[in-house]
Design a protein around this motif. Structure first.
Motif, mmCIF file in Angstrom:
data_model
loop_
_atom_site.group_PDB
_atom_site.id
_atom_site.type_symbol
_atom_site.label_atom_id
_atom_site.label_comp_id
_atom_site.label_asym_id
_atom_site.label_seq_id
_atom_site.Cartn_x
_atom_site.Cartn_y
_atom_site.Cartn_z
ATOM 1 N N VAL A 1 45.421 32.706 35.637
ATOM 2 C CA VAL A 1 45.149 31.478 36.451
ATOM 3 C C VAL A 1 44.786 32.078 37.955
ATOM 4 O O VAL A 1 45.400 32.878 38.564
ATOM 5 C CB VAL A 1 46.203 30.514 36.754
ATOM 6 N N ALA A 2 43.456 31.601 38.376
ATOM 7 C CA ALA A 2 43.481 31.949 39.988
ATOM 8 C C ALA A 2 43.753 30.399 40.600
ATOM 9 O O ALA A 2 42.843 29.642 40.667
ATOM 10 C CB ALA A 2 42.038 32.237 40.154
ATOM 11 N N HIS B 1 49.806 28.397 39.857
ATOM 12 C CA HIS B 1 50.594 29.049 38.594
ATOM 13 C C HIS B 1 51.990 28.582 38.508
ATOM 14 O O HIS B 1 52.739 28.806 39.523
ATOM 15 C CB HIS B 1 50.319 30.548 38.949
ATOM 16 N N ARG C 1 53.462 28.908 42.125
ATOM 17 C CA ARG C 1 52.758 30.039 43.509
ATOM 18 C C ARG C 1 51.182 29.830 43.339
ATOM 19 O O ARG C 1 50.617 29.719 42.136
ATOM 20 C CB ARG C 1 53.265 31.146 43.022
ATOM 21 N N THR D 1 48.057 31.968 43.186
ATOM 22 C CA THR D 1 48.050 33.304 43.047
ATOM 23 C C THR D 1 46.942 33.945 43.881
ATOM 24 O O THR D 1 46.560 35.056 43.877
ATOM 25 C CB THR D 1 47.666 33.493 41.569
ATOM 26 N N LEU D 2 46.076 32.959 44.618
ATOM 27 C CA LEU D 2 45.114 33.477 45.421
ATOM 28 C C LEU D 2 45.647 33.920 46.878
ATOM 29 O O LEU D 2 45.065 34.486 47.675
ATOM 30 C CB LEU D 2 44.031 32.340 45.710
ATOM 31 N N THR D 3 47.007 33.110 47.332
ATOM 32 C CA THR D 3 47.291 33.310 48.740
ATOM 33 C C THR D 3 48.838 33.560 48.848
ATOM 34 O O THR D 3 49.218 33.545 49.897
ATOM 35 C CB THR D 3 47.366 31.820 49.185
ATOM 36 N N HIS D 4 49.672 33.891 47.848
ATOM 37 C CA HIS D 4 51.087 34.127 47.653
ATOM 38 C C HIS D 4 51.814 32.857 48.074
ATOM 39 O O HIS D 4 53.122 33.116 48.355
ATOM 40 C CB HIS D 4 51.414 35.190 48.590
#
Ligand SMILES: Cc1cc2nc3c(=O)[nH]c(=O)nc-3n(C[C@H](O)[C@H](O)[C@H](O)COP(=O)(O)OP(=O)(O)OC[C@H]3O[C@@H](n4cnc5c(N)ncnc54)[C@H](O)[C@@H]3O)c2cc1C
Ligand SMILES: [Zn+2]
Lengths: 94, 418
Positions: A47-48, A51, A69, A71-74
């Protein structure tokens, strides 16, 4: 920097945790067909965005945690226990 | 456009360097191509070049969402090697080595391929035995490999002597003498320029956001610069493979992970070739400008954020200091991350399908730079002939379901472990 707010220990450093895996994957039934097993073992949504996943507080309380979380930004928007489900989208406080 | 040669350089110098032309055009996208390659990284650009050069397919567009070379091809530590063991891998990477050796002449662009040797350090007798086995299987595949004693290692890389401590004594090493480094940007730019000269349109700032279907077939892409149709559409988008495939309802055996790299301030020559530390995950080489370029493990969680986190940073640095304590005297200049397509067996996918009109190139893990020429060469063959070449016939998408995984490390279906 990833910091995870462990329900037992409070906010702790990334280095105390070990990443598990995608928490949405569920073990198929033993007698499920090969295609289902192939999907489970080898394929990932990858997943983008938001998640759901497991982390192990290996150098803390040693609990497994469920974490949401991005996954694009932490960014981590929710932490709970493995059996918990995060509040529906929009209700998540970030 | 003009060839790059000594005469040309002299003439340009005499005329004040005012007559250099841009290395490739900046065309508007056309509405239809014979083939579209999505992703202007090394693999996409090489694919377009070989489609035009070998297969005579010149109505080709490379669609790149940012600028070419802004992805992993411009972010990697440039190690080029073929020290693989398994049959599906070794001939593919060795063919790549042949292409590396000819690249500068073939592309008329100095890719600065430098076969300075890749040396894997062994720190125990058992590790040495494992490397000897790997070396022997490389030789069986016709790839040069030498097993070095401790003294031979220190003769090649005297800087390591200081680290030959009680904690991590060097037992010996495995050397692939023909392996080495290349200039990452030059590889992207060289393929881009050469493809452009053969008529390929390189279209930057053009993000593919969806696909156009006709019945069961994919016949085009929707992009930030309009719809573009093509008979054949190849995906070579590395860490973004799953995102694009999901638009087609396809789940891939791939997870995206971040790998970090580091470079120090320029320094006098201290490392001769590429060295990998055997008692931790760390690899280092020295660029022609003098910067020490190094890296280690991936961060270990799936991510699309093109930057890593501090625990791995610390791990890499401590690995480096274990093998080269003098590193602590140098300043780090830069650190960055790139998003890699980690596959479930550590090996790539170059295949037709799984939908009509579509071709797939993904799963390069953190070793895809060295594969750039061979991957482009094989993917072009696969797209042109609707069939894999013998060199990539093991790299199918359905090998996972069929039980034919190519798992060099024997790590199982855990992408973070490859
Ligand atoms: C830090 C680091 C160190 C590495 N070290 C090595 C090494 O030493 N040796 C080695 O062999 N390999 C190494 N690798 C791996 C290697 O860099 C990659 O496997 C390889 O570059 C991937 O292929 P590529 O060049 O085509 O990818 P990329 O350069 O990432 O190209 C993919 C392109 O697709 C574009 N794209 C993505 N989505 C879209 C879209 N929707 N529309 C249009 N364009 C899109 C991206 O912008 C990108 O430019 C390393 C990688 C990293 C990150
Ligand atoms: Zn805890």
């Amino acid at each position: 920097m990833i910091r995870i707010n462990c329900p037992h220990c409070g906010e702790r450093e990334h280095a105390e945790f070990t990443y598990g895996e995608d928490a949405s994957r569920l073990l198929p039934a033993n007698d499920a067909n090969l295609e289902t097993w192939n999907e489970y073992v080898f394929e990932r949504d990858n997943v983008a965005g938001e998640h759901l996943e497991y982390w192990h507080h290996a150098l803390g309380c040693r609990s497994w945690l469920k974490v949401q979380r991005n996954t694009l930004t932490h960014d981590i928007s929710w932490v709970g226990f493995p059996h918990d489900t995060p509040p529906a989208q929009g209700e998540v406080k970030s | 456009m003009g060839n790059y040669n000594a005469l040309n350089i002299a003439w340009q110098a005499l005329t004040g360097n005012k007559n250099w032309q841009r290395a490739w055009r900046d065309p508007e996208p056309k509405s239809h191509y014979e083939a579209i390659v999505v992703g202007g990284g090394g693999h996409g650009l090489a694919t377009a070049y070989y489609l035009a050069k070998i297969h005579g397919i010149t109505k080709v567009a490379v669609l790149e969402k940012g600028w070419i070379g802004g992805g992993n091809v411009g972010r990697n530590t440039t190690i080029v090697r073929s020290n693989y063991m398994l049959d599906g891998n070794a001939p593919f990477y060795e063919h790549g080595m042949d292409l590396w050796r000819d690249m500068a002449l073939d592309l008329n662009y100095n890719a600065m391929f430098s076969p300075r040797g890749v040396l894997n350090l062994a720190h125990t007798k058992s590790q040495y035995d494992v490397f000897a086995r790997r070396g022997n299987s490389m030789r069986l595949n016709g790839i040069k490999a030498e097993i070095l004693s401790r003294d031979e290692v220190l003769q090649r890389e005297p800087t390591l002597a200081a680290a030959n401590s009680e904690r991590f004594p060097i037992f010996g090493g495995l050397l692939q003498p023909d392996a080495g480094n290349a200039r990452h940007d030059a590889v992207a730019w060289g393929y881009a320029r050469a493809a452009d000269q053969l008529g390929v349109d390189i279209i930057q700032n053009c993000e593919v956001v969806d696909f156009i279907h006709q019945g069961e077939k994919v016949v085009g892409v929707k992009t930030s610069r309009g719809d573009i149709r093509a008979d054949k559409i190849g995906l070579a988008v590395a860490g973004n493979s799953s995102r694009l495939a999901s638009k087609l309802g396809i789940r891939l055996p791939v997870e995206s992970h971040v790998l970090q790299a580091f470079v120090t301030e320029p320094y006098k020559p201290v490392i001769n070739g590429v060295v990998t530390f055997g008692a931790g995950h760390f690899y280092i080489s020295q660029s022609d400008k003098g910067g020490l370029v190094f890296g280690g493990d991936i961060d270990g969680y799936n991510t699309y954020a093109q930057r890593g986190n501090l625990p791995v940073f610390e791990d890499v640095i401590s690995g480096g200091l274990s093998i080269m304590p003098s590193l602590s005297r140098l300043k780090l200049l830069r650190n960055w991350g790139g998003i890699m397509d980690m596959s479930m067996d550590g090996s790539p996918i170059i295949d037709v399908g799984p939908i009509d009109g579509l071709y797939l190139n993904t799963g390069w893990c953190y070793g895809g730079f060295k594969a750039t020429p061979a991957s482009g060469w094989c993917f072009a063959h696969t797209m042109a002939n609707d069939k894999a070449h013998a060199l990539n016939e093991a790299y199918t998408l359905d090998r996972f379901a069929k039980g034919y995984t190519i798992d060099e490390k024997g790590a199982g279906p855990y992408p973070k472990a490859h």
